[in-house]
Each structure stands twice: as C-alpha cells, then as structure tokens.
Design a protein around this motif. Structure first.
Motif, PDB file in Angstrom:
ATOM      1  N   ASP A 193       0.813  -1.226   0.000  1.00  0.00           N
ATOM      2  CA  ASP A 193       0.000   0.000   0.000  1.00  0.00           C
ATOM      3  C   ASP A 193       0.840   1.267   0.000  1.00  0.00           C
ATOM      4  N   ALA A 194       2.164   1.124   0.059  1.00  0.00           N
ATOM      5  CA  ALA A 194       3.022   2.298   0.253  1.00  0.00           C
ATOM      6  C   ALA A 194       3.139   3.139  -1.013  1.00  0.00           C
ATOM      7  N   MET A 195       2.886   4.450  -0.859  1.00  0.00           N
ATOM      8  CA  MET A 195       3.043   5.389  -1.977  1.00  0.00           C
ATOM      9  C   MET A 195       4.428   6.056  -1.952  1.00  0.00           C
ATOM     10  N   THR A 196       5.089   5.959  -0.796  1.00  0.00           N
ATOM     11  CA  THR A 196       6.463   6.458  -0.656  1.00  0.00           C
ATOM     12  C   THR A 196       7.258   5.353   0.021  1.00  0.00           C
ATOM     13  N   VAL A 197       8.386   4.955  -0.579  1.00  0.00           N
ATOM     14  CA  VAL A 197       9.217   3.885  -0.015  1.00  0.00           C
ATOM     15  C   VAL A 197      10.631   4.445   0.188  1.00  0.00           C
ATOM     16  N   VAL A 198      11.163   4.276   1.397  1.00  0.00           N
ATOM     17  CA  VAL A 198      12.478   4.847   1.719  1.00  0.00           C
ATOM     18  C   VAL A 198      13.368   3.796   2.376  1.00  0.00           C
ATOM     19  N   ASN A 199      14.563   3.592   1.811  1.00  0.00           N
ATOM     20  CA  ASN A 199      15.568   2.783   2.503  1.00  0.00           C
ATOM     21  C   ASN A 199      16.535   3.717   3.221  1.00  0.00           C
ATOM     22  N   THR A 200      16.521   3.657   4.559  1.00  0.00           N
ATOM     23  CA  THR A 200      17.447   4.486   5.337  1.00  0.00           C
ATOM     24  C   THR A 200      18.599   3.655   5.897  1.00  0.00           C
ATOM     25  N   THR A 201      18.620   2.352   5.577  1.00  0.00           N
ATOM     26  CA  THR A 201      19.696   1.485   6.073  1.00  0.00           C
ATOM     27  C   THR A 201      20.905   1.597   5.139  1.00  0.00           C
ATOM     28  N   SER A 202      22.028   1.002   5.560  1.00  0.00           N
ATOM     29  CA  SER A 202      23.220   0.970   4.686  1.00  0.00           C
ATOM     30  C   SER A 202      23.248  -0.313   3.860  1.00  0.00           C
ATOM     31  N   LEU A 203      22.185  -1.118   3.940  1.00  0.00           N
ATOM     32  CA  LEU A 203      22.098  -2.340   3.133  1.00  0.00           C
ATOM     33  C   LEU A 203      22.053  -1.966   1.658  1.00  0.00           C
ATOM     34  N   GLY A 204      22.881  -2.624   0.869  1.00  0.00           N
ATOM     35  CA  GLY A 204      22.927  -2.310  -0.559  1.00  0.00           C
ATOM     36  C   GLY A 204      24.052  -1.358  -0.923  1.00  0.00           C
ATOM     37  N   MET A 205      24.711  -0.801   0.098  1.00  0.00           N
ATOM     38  CA  MET A 205      25.853   0.081  -0.167  1.00  0.00           C
ATOM     39  C   MET A 205      27.042  -0.762  -0.622  1.00  0.00           C
ATOM     40  N   ILE A 206      27.914  -0.180  -1.438  1.00  0.00           N
ATOM     41  CA  ILE A 206      29.126  -0.874  -1.884  1.00  0.00           C
ATOM     42  C   ILE A 206      29.885  -1.385  -0.655  1.00  0.00           C
ATOM     43  N   GLY A 207      30.204  -2.677  -0.648  1.00  0.00           N
ATOM     44  CA  GLY A 207      30.943  -3.250   0.482  1.00  0.00           C
ATOM     45  C   GLY A 207      30.067  -3.742   1.618  1.00  0.00           C
ATOM     46  N   ASN A 208      28.760  -3.494   1.534  1.00  0.00           N
ATOM     47  CA  ASN A 208      27.835  -3.934   2.586  1.00  0.00           C
ATOM     48  C   ASN A 208      26.966  -5.094   2.110  1.00  0.00           C
ATOM     49  N   THR A 209      26.251  -5.683   3.064  1.00  0.00           N
ATOM     50  CA  THR A 209      25.294  -6.746   2.749  1.00  0.00           C
ATOM     51  C   THR A 209      24.206  -6.188   1.827  1.00  0.00           C
ATOM     52  N   PRO A 210      23.719  -6.971   0.870  1.00  0.00           N
ATOM     53  CA  PRO A 210      22.614  -6.495   0.020  1.00  0.00           C
ATOM     54  C   PRO A 210      21.317  -6.325   0.821  1.00  0.00           C
ATOM     55  N   LEU A 211      20.424  -5.492   0.301  1.00  0.00           N
ATOM     56  CA  LEU A 211      19.074  -5.372   0.855  1.00  0.00           C
ATOM     57  C   LEU A 211      18.258  -6.529   0.282  1.00  0.00           C
ATOM     58  N   ARG A 212      17.818  -7.430   1.166  1.00  0.00           N
ATOM     59  CA  ARG A 212      17.156  -8.652   0.671  1.00  0.00           C
ATOM     60  C   ARG A 212      15.638  -8.631   0.866  1.00  0.00           C
ATOM     61  N   VAL A 213      15.079  -7.494   1.167  1.00  0.00           N
ATOM     62  CA  VAL A 213      13.624  -7.399   1.333  1.00  0.00           C
ATOM     63  C   VAL A 213      12.952  -7.670  -0.020  1.00  0.00           C
ATOM     64  N   PRO A 214      11.944  -8.562  -0.067  1.00  0.00           N
ATOM     65  CA  PRO A 214      11.254  -8.827  -1.344  1.00  0.00           C
ATOM     66  C   PRO A 214      10.553  -7.565  -1.843  1.00  0.00           C
ATOM     67  N   LEU A 215      10.739  -7.267  -3.138  1.00  0.00           N
ATOM     68  CA  LEU A 215      10.237  -6.004  -3.681  1.00  0.00           C
ATOM     69  C   LEU A 215       9.076  -6.195  -4.661  1.00  0.00           C
ATOM     70  N   ASP A 216       8.548  -7.430  -4.725  1.00  0.00           N
ATOM     71  CA  ASP A 216       7.493  -7.679  -5.706  1.00  0.00           C
ATOM     72  C   ASP A 216       6.191  -6.964  -5.367  1.00  0.00           C
ATOM     73  N   GLY A 217       6.056  -6.437  -4.155  1.00  0.00           N
ATOM     74  CA  GLY A 217       4.830  -5.714  -3.769  1.00  0.00           C
ATOM     75  C   GLY A 217       4.833  -4.245  -4.156  1.00  0.00           C
ATOM     76  N   LEU A 218       5.932  -3.764  -4.746  1.00  0.00           N
ATOM     77  CA  LEU A 218       6.024  -2.333  -5.095  1.00  0.00           C
ATOM     78  C   LEU A 218       4.894  -1.922  -6.044  1.00  0.00           C
ATOM     79  N   ARG A 219       4.236  -0.817  -5.722  1.00  0.00           N
ATOM     80  CA  ARG A 219       3.198  -0.261  -6.609  1.00  0.00           C
ATOM     81  C   ARG A 219       3.866   0.582  -7.690  1.00  0.00           C
ATOM     82  N   LYS A 220       3.338   0.549  -8.902  1.00  0.00           N
ATOM     83  CA  LYS A 220       4.002   1.310  -9.961  1.00  0.00           C
ATOM     84  C   LYS A 220       3.787   2.817  -9.832  1.00  0.00           C
ATOM     85  N   ASP A 221       2.822   3.221  -8.981  1.00  0.00           N
ATOM     86  CA  ASP A 221       2.615   4.657  -8.767  1.00  0.00           C
ATOM     87  C   ASP A 221       3.335   5.155  -7.500  1.00  0.00           C
ATOM     88  N   ALA A 222       4.219   4.313  -6.934  1.00  0.00           N
ATOM     89  CA  ALA A 222       4.964   4.713  -5.731  1.00  0.00           C
ATOM     90  C   ALA A 222       6.214   5.510  -6.117  1.00  0.00           C
TER      91      ALA A 222
END
Length: 277
Positions: free
Chosen positions: A188-217
C-alpha cells in the motif's frame, strides 16, 4: 589597514576521509567567488568538546557533524533547534559571534527537498510511507515525512526494538512491522524509503522482497554508492518514480553553507558532479 577574516567551515567525524562534503562546499565557494575554506577534520570523541571550543577562535564560522558525533554535539551546544531535538541529533553547527554554538539538523530538510526536486509529482498525502531502518537517518526521515503530511508510516528494522523506540517518540501514525514481513509494507506504500546501509558498496545487500512495489509509488534510497542500488533498479523496472540518495546529501548542505558564508548555493548538475569527483 584591517584585513577581513577568511571564513572557515568544515566537517567533523571519525573517520572522515570518505566525506564528499569538502568537494561540494569547495565547489560552491568557487562558483560564488567566496574567499573561504571547508576542511575535513578527523576528531576523536575525547577531543570533541575541546575542538569545538577552539575552532571559533581560529576563524571557523561553523561545521557539519557526522558519525559518531551527531548526538554528542547536542550536549555541547548552547542553542538547539526544535527539529534537532525531535530527531535527537545535529549535523550542522553555527558558531555565533556572541560565542554560543547553535545546533541544527538539516537531514530531514535535505530528504524532502531531494524528493520535491527529483520526483516533482510526489504527493506525501497520497498514502502510507514504508521506511526501512530505524537509525539516526530514519529519525530525520520520519520527522520530515510526518511534517509533510504523510498519513501513516510503516517502519521495519532488523532489530525491532529500535523501530519501537521511534514509534514511542513519534506517535500513533507509526506502525512497526517485523523485518521478516518488511516486503508486505510495500503493498500500500506510496512512498518507499531505505534508510539502512544495506545495498551500499561493500555492505550486505538489501534482501527485502520487492514484488509488492506499486508502480505509482515514489521510491528513494539514502545509499548513494552505488547511485543506482538494487532497490532503485527494481523499482524502476516496476514502473516507479525513483530518487537516488545523492540529492539528500546536497540539499542538507544548503542551510549550513548559507548561514556560514551568506550565500544560498545552487543544487544543480555541477554540484552533483563536484560531490561525485
């Protein structure tokens, strides 16, 4: 003949060599023809107070503050803005002529301005926001989203108790979701924000499933190395408007520069290029 003092500013942290702020402020000083300097300073926690008391005597008009000093400087400042108090951290100090230290937090301002510039159709009131992470950056993001009129914020952190601490501080528009269920926040999220360092070069990837993303977000990642994270790549593929994290770094620097040097700098392609050098 008395010479005007050259205004000095800088950034204090430990480590500090990675900071992009000197390149950015140096660029703004040059394009505005200001005879000033912006200097990176690696300062240990034990020396922080002594350094802050000494800098104004050496011609410093203010400093940015980064990890690990953003909370500690709150205790050392004489004046603290309401937004810095709410966030519990300061990233911008102004050394006033009367000798007092004024502490502010411009991270939330930088976050919102970045969204407004790079996702011009963004409407904070359109629906809930989903926030990943519950550290210092998340506090600034949550405060600014609530202020902008987001009706509800779903927040998830690997350590749930930290997300609950934000909920306790910011109230009933925040709802905590277990990290293993974080992907469900996106439905249901219209705004999605990653504030973690997951996914940064040298860090662990962000592994949260993203298939729920709305195309109008609208999807934004505070990580800016790489500029296009996996979250932004997948969001773009899903049809979302995406905003990278570099703009927040640029915009949060504007109020400090203006207070220290008396000119409001431009956040434009040249400023982006300077920060990426």
């Amino acid at each position: 003949m008395s010479q005007e003092k050259i205004p000095l500013a800088g950034v204090i942290g430990s480590p500090i060599a990675h900071s992009k702020s000197p390149q950015l402020h140096g660029h703004w000083l040059r394009v505005n023809g200001i005879k000033g300097f912006y200097i990176p300073m690696d300062v240990a926690a034990d020396d922080l107070e002594q350094v802050l008391r000494t800098l104004p005597k050496a011609g410093f008009v203010g400093v940015n503050v980064t990890v690990p000093h953003k909370e500690k400087v709150m205790d050392l400042a004489d004046l603290v803005t309401d937004r810095a108090t709410l966030i519990g951290a300061a990233n911008t100090l102004i050394f006033r002529k009367d000798g007092r230290i004024h502490a502010d937090n411009t991270d939330g301002y930088g976050f919102i301005q970045n969204l407004r510039q790079n996702a011009p159709g963004w409407d904070p009131k359109a629906g809930p926001a989903a926030v990943l992470g519950a550290g210092g950056a998340a506090r600034a993001v949550v405060a600014s989203l609530l202020d902008a009129g987001v009706p509800e914020i779903l927040i998830s952190n690997r350590t749930r108790v930290r997300a609950e601490a934000l909920q306790a501080d910011f109230g009933n528009r925040l709802h905590v979701v277990d990290w293993v269920q974080a992907g469900n926040m996106l439905d249901d999220a219209m705004t999605v924000v990653n504030t973690t360092s997951l996914g940064m070069i040298g860090n662990t990837p962000l592994r949260v499933p993203l298939d729920g993303l709305r195309k109008d977000a609208v999807v934004t990642d505070l990580v800016y190395a790489p500029l296009k994270t996996r979250l932004l790549e997948e969001a773009e593929a899903a049809g979302c408007v995406t905003v990278d994290g570099l703009g927040m770094l640029l915009f949060q620097a504007v109020p400090g520069f203006e207070r220290w040097f008396g000119v409001r700098p431009e956040v434009d392609s040249a400023a982006r290029a300077a920060a990426l050098r």
